[in-house]
Design a protein around this motif. Structure first.
Motif, short mmCIF file in Angstrom:
data_model
loop_
_atom_site.label_atom_id
_atom_site.label_comp_id
_atom_site.label_asym_id
_atom_site.label_seq_id
_atom_site.Cartn_x
_atom_site.Cartn_y
_atom_site.Cartn_z
N MET A 128 25.69 18.17 64.68
CA MET A 128 25.76 17.20 65.55
C MET A 128 26.74 17.43 66.51
SD MET A 128 25.95 13.11 65.24
CE MET A 128 27.87 13.13 64.52
N LYS A 129 28.23 17.66 66.11
CA LYS A 129 29.33 17.76 66.87
C LYS A 129 29.13 18.93 67.72
CE LYS A 129 32.52 15.83 63.61
NZ LYS A 129 33.90 15.94 62.86
N LEU A 130 28.38 20.07 67.50
CA LEU A 130 28.19 21.14 68.47
C LEU A 130 27.16 20.38 69.58
CD1 LEU A 130 28.26 23.83 69.19
CD2 LEU A 130 26.43 24.60 67.47
N ALA A 131 25.98 19.90 69.12
CA ALA A 131 25.22 19.40 70.34
C ALA A 131 25.99 18.50 71.42
CB ALA A 131 23.97 18.78 69.75
N MET A 132 27.01 17.56 70.73
CA MET A 132 27.64 16.72 71.54
C MET A 132 28.52 17.57 72.58
SD MET A 132 28.53 13.72 68.94
CE MET A 132 29.62 12.94 70.10
N ALA A 133 29.30 18.67 72.01
CA ALA A 133 30.00 19.35 72.75
C ALA A 133 29.21 20.16 73.92
CB ALA A 133 30.63 20.48 72.08
N LYS A 134 28.18 20.59 73.67
CA LYS A 134 27.32 21.22 74.75
C LYS A 134 26.88 20.25 75.80
CE LYS A 134 25.25 25.04 71.75
NZ LYS A 134 23.79 25.43 71.22
N ALA A 135 26.49 18.92 75.21
CA ALA A 135 26.24 18.03 76.36
C ALA A 135 27.16 17.61 77.23
CB ALA A 135 25.70 16.66 75.53
N GLN A 136 28.41 17.61 76.61
CA GLN A 136 29.55 17.07 77.57
C GLN A 136 29.73 18.46 78.61
OE1 GLN A 136 33.19 16.14 75.20
NE2 GLN A 136 34.29 15.41 76.99
#
Length: 320
Positions: free
Chosen positions: A146-154
């Motif tokens: 989930m943290k990886l997906a959030m970093a990509k979205a940011q």
């Protein structure tokens, strides 16, 4: 005894004659002088600072009657000016796009987000290997994912922001900025229009009959401060019973006479209307038949009576 009786009869006769004479003066052709009434009030609340006229004074159209202090107007003008500046800034930004400093700030945020993304990717790889070896639980692995997906979205959001700043604002944003500026300008015009209400101006040539408030008092919106009459709008009102109303018709020319000055003038009937039911004849009007309806005649001069003086509610007669 006969002498006393004769005196008594004589007194009764005198009283009767006087009563008949008084009744004879009460005719259906007696009217009153009227003027168009004018009531002057304020649209906005304020405190009366100065009154420039007095009761009974004749004023001309455009004369200043009073000055009203409206503190809210000054505050609203300041607010409107601030809104205009802000709207102009938004519009300029929409036209010109972001400044170099803003672009540098966005690029810095992108670099920081990319560093977080790289760290999240490395953490995901390590956790993925550990998860395959059953060294961590499913929940721990999902958290890293989930943290990886959030970093990509940011990172993607910041890159979109940089593209928008580089390419300029969309047409919808420019239209929105224009609308905000137009609204702010309209608000300022509204306040300026309200500021003119500080001066109470005579709407026409008139006589000031009553002044309701004094200097220092608070004037509320819609409250009549000045009440007067338009002296050039003289007309006459007559009341007649239904048995007499058929002697008149709209457009008929009449000759009126002032019973005190004997001055005469020509006039015509412009309206005939029935008064309310309560104005029907009662026993207090002995010259008319009981139950007769009452009608009102509105009569206006056919020529301007410039050389004649009229007073409100003074008696005027129809010359027969």
């Amino acid at each position: 005894m006969n002498t006393i009786r004769n005196i008594f009869i004589g007194c009764i006769a005198i009283i009767t004659l006087n009563s008949c004479e008084n009744d004879a003066t009460i005719t259906s052709y007696r009217g009153k002088v009227k003027f168009e009434t004018i009531s002057i009030s304020s649209k906005l609340p304020g405190r009366i600072t100065k009154i420039y006229v007095e009761e009974g004074q004749e004023v001309k159209k455009g004369d200043t009657l009073a000055f009203i202090d409206i503190p809210e107007v000054r505050a609203k003008i300041t607010q409107a000016d601030g809104a205009i500046k802000a709207a102009k800034g938004q519009l300029d930004m929409a036209y010109n796009g972001a400044t170099n400093d803003q672009l540098n700030q966005i690029n810095g945020q992108i670099n920081a987000s990319q560093a977080q993304l790289e760290f999240a990717q490395e953490s995901f790889k390590r956790m993925q290997a550990m998860y395959q070896d059953s060294l961590i639980s499913q929940q721990q692995f999902d958290e890293v994912k989930m943290k990886l997906a959030m970093a990509k979205a940011q990172v993607e959001a910041l890159e979109a922001k940089r593209n928008e700043a580089t390419n300029g604002a969309r047409s919808e944003q420019i239209d929105q900025a224009k609308g905000q500026l137009d609204r702010a300008m309209g608000a300022r015009e509204e306040v300026l229009s309200a500021s003119h209400e500080k001066y109470i101006i005579a709407p026409t040539d008139m006589s000031v009959e009553t002044i309701s408030l004094t200097e220092g008092e608070l004037l509320t919106p819609g409250y009549t401060l000045f009440h007067g009459y338009e002296k050039s709008s003289v007309y006459f009102r007559f009341t007649v019973p239904e048995s007499k109303v058929y002697d008149f018709e709209v457009g008929k020319t009449l000759r009126l006479v002032n019973p005190y000055t004997q001055a005469e003038l020509d006039a015509k009937i412009v309206a005939i209307k029935q008064l309310a039911k309560y104005a029907d004849i009662t026993s207090t009007a002995p010259l008319y038949e009981l139950g007769e309806s009452i009608y009102e005649l509105k009569i206006v001069p056919t020529t301007k009576p410039a050389d004649q003086l009229f007073y409100l509610n003074a008696t005027i007669l129809i010359k027969e």
